[in-house]
Design an enzyme around this catalytic site. Sequence first.
Site, short mmCIF file in Angstrom:
data_model
loop_
_atom_site.label_atom_id
_atom_site.label_comp_id
_atom_site.label_asym_id
_atom_site.label_seq_id
_atom_site.Cartn_x
_atom_site.Cartn_y
_atom_site.Cartn_z
N LYS A 1 46.59 45.38 37.26
CA LYS A 1 46.07 45.01 38.30
C LYS A 1 46.45 45.95 39.49
O LYS A 1 45.84 47.21 39.55
CB LYS A 1 46.41 43.83 38.76
CG LYS A 1 45.96 42.70 37.66
CD LYS A 1 46.57 41.06 38.06
CE LYS A 1 45.62 40.28 37.41
NZ LYS A 1 45.63 40.30 35.78
N HIS B 1 49.75 38.83 40.15
CA HIS B 1 48.77 39.06 41.63
C HIS B 1 49.66 39.47 42.90
O HIS B 1 49.19 39.58 43.89
CB HIS B 1 47.99 37.99 41.45
CG HIS B 1 46.92 37.70 40.63
ND1 HIS B 1 45.62 38.42 40.48
CD2 HIS B 1 46.90 36.81 39.68
CE1 HIS B 1 44.93 38.04 39.51
NE2 HIS B 1 45.80 37.19 38.87
N SER C 1 46.14 32.77 40.79
CA SER C 1 44.85 33.95 40.66
C SER C 1 43.37 33.64 41.26
O SER C 1 42.79 34.48 41.45
CB SER C 1 44.66 34.11 39.14
OG SER C 1 44.27 32.72 38.59
#
Length: 389
Positions: A233, A201, A173
Amino acid sequence: MTRDPLDRLRAAAVRREQAGLRRSLRPRTADHDGLIDLASNDYLGLSRDPRLVEGAVAAARAWGTGSTGSRLVTGTTRLHAELDERLAAFTGCAAGLVFSSGFMANLGAVAGLGGPGVLVVSDQVNHASIIDACRLSRSRVVVVPHRDVGAVEAALADREEEHALVVTDAVFSVDGDLAPLPELHRAARAHGALLVVDEAHALGVVGDGGRGAVHAAGLAGEPDVVLTLTLSKSLGAQGGAVLGAPEVVETLVDTGRSMIFDTGLAPPAVGAVLAALDVLADEPDLPARARGLARRIAATAAGLGLETTGEPAAAVVPVVLGEPQAAVGAQEICARHGARVGCFRPPSVPKGRACLRVTARATLDENDLTTLERALKDVAVSATRTLHT
């Protein structure tokens, strides 16, 4: 005399202040206070996309604003069941289970699949949700050096436990580097372990059409690979999921405390994620654009003499400044230029590795990149001046 129980909290706050580690909540406006957003995890720029907004609104009108209960009571609507299936299909997995957040998904997967008699092998740079999940699992946990497949193999070979999990982020991350997934899978399979990969991610950015790092590594659908996801995200909404073999999902439905005892994901978030999957199907070039912009940002930082990653695996680009005060100062420089970037300090990163975290977004334009370059030039000048004073 009775001690004030808050004294220790005040003293700890003073120590954090002196170390440059105080944090504060700073409410922003809808337009990021007029700054270019280079700090969020909205890697594809979908969080305000009209198609996702309409998906959320339509779900709210049909199902209401909340799911009304845990998933085993009233919190599984037909919309949730559709999302379970579509996330699994998108990533090439056999089955899926949506949680209220990515944090909860990691807690559910690691704690639910671990336990007494199960060794958990975890990368030292794994996300805090994985660390907390390891602690809650009641498993013996071996933390191995970052991306060290040999250390993973040694831990698995030396174990006394009958069963084992290997747990890793797909894309880490802060540094934005990629886990060696094929090698980790070979090690896990050779020793009869499950490989649990957090795609937080990577989903939406890595691989063909943004299907994630596991898919890109050719491991999609392998029965001994478990994926955890966040939907907040690249997919621009909220929530998390665990994907894998039917046995994995069935086990978590029976035993996953962070799913069983938590209210199901709100229907508007479910509707938004379903719309995001439609967008990815219609615009499969979005992930490649985000990755390309990350490479440009990293090249700009490196060209200015700033410490950064060589080749971003996804959308995360770190700029290492060293001490917390230097990172905070650099963040302020960027804000003065009109760019909002992340600032990561211990314990989020190791001591001496405080950094800016710049995140690419598929919707950035040339003016945005020019603004960032000007900001990073001033950051580089400031860092050089600090080194010589």
